[in-house]
Design a protein around this motif. Structure first.
Motif, PDB file in Angstrom:
ATOM      1  N   VAL A  58      -2.990  31.074  -6.904  1.00 29.01           N
ATOM      2  CA  VAL A  58      -3.676  30.515  -5.959  1.00 29.01           C
ATOM      3  C   VAL A  58      -2.800  29.656  -5.164  1.00 29.01           C
ATOM      4  O   VAL A  58      -2.094  28.496  -5.379  1.00 29.01           O
ATOM      5  CB  VAL A  58      -4.587  29.315  -6.903  1.00 29.01           C
ATOM      6  N   ILE A  59      -2.111  30.276  -4.248  1.00 28.91           N
ATOM      7  CA  ILE A  59      -1.208  29.822  -3.184  1.00 28.91           C
ATOM      8  C   ILE A  59      -1.381  28.883  -2.126  1.00 28.91           C
ATOM      9  O   ILE A  59      -2.160  29.465  -1.324  1.00 28.91           O
ATOM     10  CB  ILE A  59      -0.196  31.158  -3.079  1.00 28.91           C
ATOM     11  N   GLY A  60      -1.111  27.590  -2.253  1.00 28.51           N
ATOM     12  CA  GLY A  60      -1.197  26.781  -1.136  1.00 28.51           C
ATOM     13  C   GLY A  60      -0.474  27.197   0.204  1.00 28.51           C
ATOM     14  O   GLY A  60       0.729  27.475   0.075  1.00 28.51           O
ATOM     15  N   ASP A  61      -1.241  27.488   1.221  1.00 25.86           N
ATOM     16  CA  ASP A  61      -0.720  27.669   2.599  1.00 25.86           C
ATOM     17  C   ASP A  61      -0.281  29.241   2.733  1.00 25.86           C
ATOM     18  O   ASP A  61       0.545  29.730   2.282  1.00 25.86           O
ATOM     19  CB  ASP A  61       0.739  26.896   2.978  1.00 25.86           C
ATOM     20  N   SER A  62      -0.702  29.897   3.522  1.00 25.37           N
ATOM     21  CA  SER A  62      -0.546  31.238   3.962  1.00 25.37           C
ATOM     22  C   SER A  62       0.765  31.394   4.511  1.00 25.37           C
ATOM     23  O   SER A  62       1.180  32.654   4.626  1.00 25.37           O
ATOM     24  CB  SER A  62      -1.674  32.029   4.670  1.00 25.37           C
ATOM     25  N   ALA A  63       1.642  30.350   4.990  1.00 24.50           N
ATOM     26  CA  ALA A  63       2.956  30.405   5.492  1.00 24.50           C
ATOM     27  C   ALA A  63       3.840  30.275   4.351  1.00 24.50           C
ATOM     28  O   ALA A  63       5.045  30.184   4.430  1.00 24.50           O
ATOM     29  CB  ALA A  63       3.141  29.307   6.654  1.00 24.50           C
ATOM     30  N   ASN A  64       3.186  30.125   2.989  1.00 27.71           N
ATOM     31  CA  ASN A  64       4.224  29.876   1.902  1.00 27.71           C
ATOM     32  C   ASN A  64       4.592  31.391   1.615  1.00 27.71           C
ATOM     33  O   ASN A  64       4.648  31.857   0.706  1.00 27.71           O
ATOM     34  CB  ASN A  64       3.457  29.430   0.753  1.00 27.71           C
ATOM     35  N   THR A  65       5.615  31.881   2.487  1.00 26.69           N
ATOM     36  CA  THR A  65       6.081  33.217   2.162  1.00 26.69           C
ATOM     37  C   THR A  65       6.814  33.442   0.941  1.00 26.69           C
ATOM     38  O   THR A  65       7.082  34.365   0.241  1.00 26.69           O
ATOM     39  CB  THR A  65       6.993  33.674   3.251  1.00 26.69           C
ATOM     40  N   ALA A  66       7.685  32.395   0.480  1.00 24.97           N
ATOM     41  CA  ALA A  66       8.429  32.497  -0.525  1.00 24.97           C
ATOM     42  C   ALA A  66       7.562  32.760  -1.839  1.00 24.97           C
ATOM     43  O   ALA A  66       7.936  33.535  -2.725  1.00 24.97           O
ATOM     44  CB  ALA A  66       9.315  31.138  -0.928  1.00 24.97           C
TER      45      ALA A  66
END
Length: 173
Positions: free
Chosen positions: A120-128
Motif C-alpha cells: 500500500v504505497i503512499g503517493d503514485s510519484a513514489n517511484t522508488a
C-alpha cells in the motif's frame, strides 16, 4: 556490508529516527505527526505478537532500514494476507537495500503462513517504492486516486501484490 536480522529492542531509537524523517519529509507514509519511540516500540510489539517478521538492515551498530508486515485487515478472512512496510535512511536509497529487505521479509512472511503480500504505497510519484516492489515480483493491483492529504496536496495510494508460496492455488493448512 549490511546484514539483515530480526529487530531488537535496542533498535527502536534508530527505527524511530528513520520513520520520523519519512513522516516529516516524505509521502510514503500518510502520518502527519511522527510517533514517539514508545509508540514505535508498541507497534513493533504488536507485529511480533502476531508472529510476523520485523526486520532491520544494519551496518555495524547503525540501522540503515527496517521492514515488517502486519495483517492487511483485522477480520479473520484476511489472516493469510499481510501488508508490507519498508523504510530506509536517506543515504541507503538506491543501494539495493530496500530490495534485499523486501526479499527477506517476503521469505519470512511465507514461513509463517502468509500467502499474499500487499504493498500500500503512499503517493503514485513514489517511484522508488513502486520500483522496489515491481523488481521483487509485485504486480499492479490498482490506484486509489486522491485519498490522502499531506504537504498541501492530494496523494494517491498505489496498490500492488505478490503471491507467496502456493498463493491461492491451494487452500491454507
Amino acid at each position: 556490508m549490511p546484514i539483515i536480522r530480526n529487530s531488537q529492542d535496542d533498535d527502536i531509537a534508530q527505527i524511530t529516527d528513520i520513520y520520523r524523517h519519512h513522516v516529516l519529509h516524505g509521502t510514503g507514509t500518510f502520518e502527519i505527526e511522527p510517533p514517539s519511540a514508545l509508540d514505535m516500540a508498541q507497534r513493533r510489539a504488536d507485529v511480533l505478537a502476531k508472529n510476523l517478521p520485523y526486520l532491520v538492515a544494519v551496518d555495524g551498530q547503525q540501522v540503515l532500514g527496517f521492514a515488517y508486515c502486519n495483517w492487511f485487515k483485522p477480520r479473520p478472512a484476511y489472516r493469510f494476507s499481510a501488508e508490507d512496510s519498508i523504510y530506509l535512511v536517506h543515504k541507503a536509497a538506491g543501494s539495493g537495500l530496500g530490495r534485499a529487505l523486501l526479499g527477506e521479509l517476503a521469505s519470512r512472511a511465507q514461513q509463517v503462513g502468509v500467502r499474499k503480500l500487499i504493498a500500500v504505497i503512499g503517493d503514485s510519484a513514489n517511484t522508488a517504492s513502486i520500483g522496489v516492489h515491481r523488481s521483487a515480483g509485485f504486480t499492479d493491483a490498482g490506484v486509489l486516486k486522491c485519498c490522502g492529504w499531506k504537504f498541501d496536496r492530494w496523494l494517491d495510494v498505489v496498490l500492488m501484490d505478490k503471491a507467496l508460496g502456493p498463493g491461492a492455488s491451494l487452500p491454507p493448512m
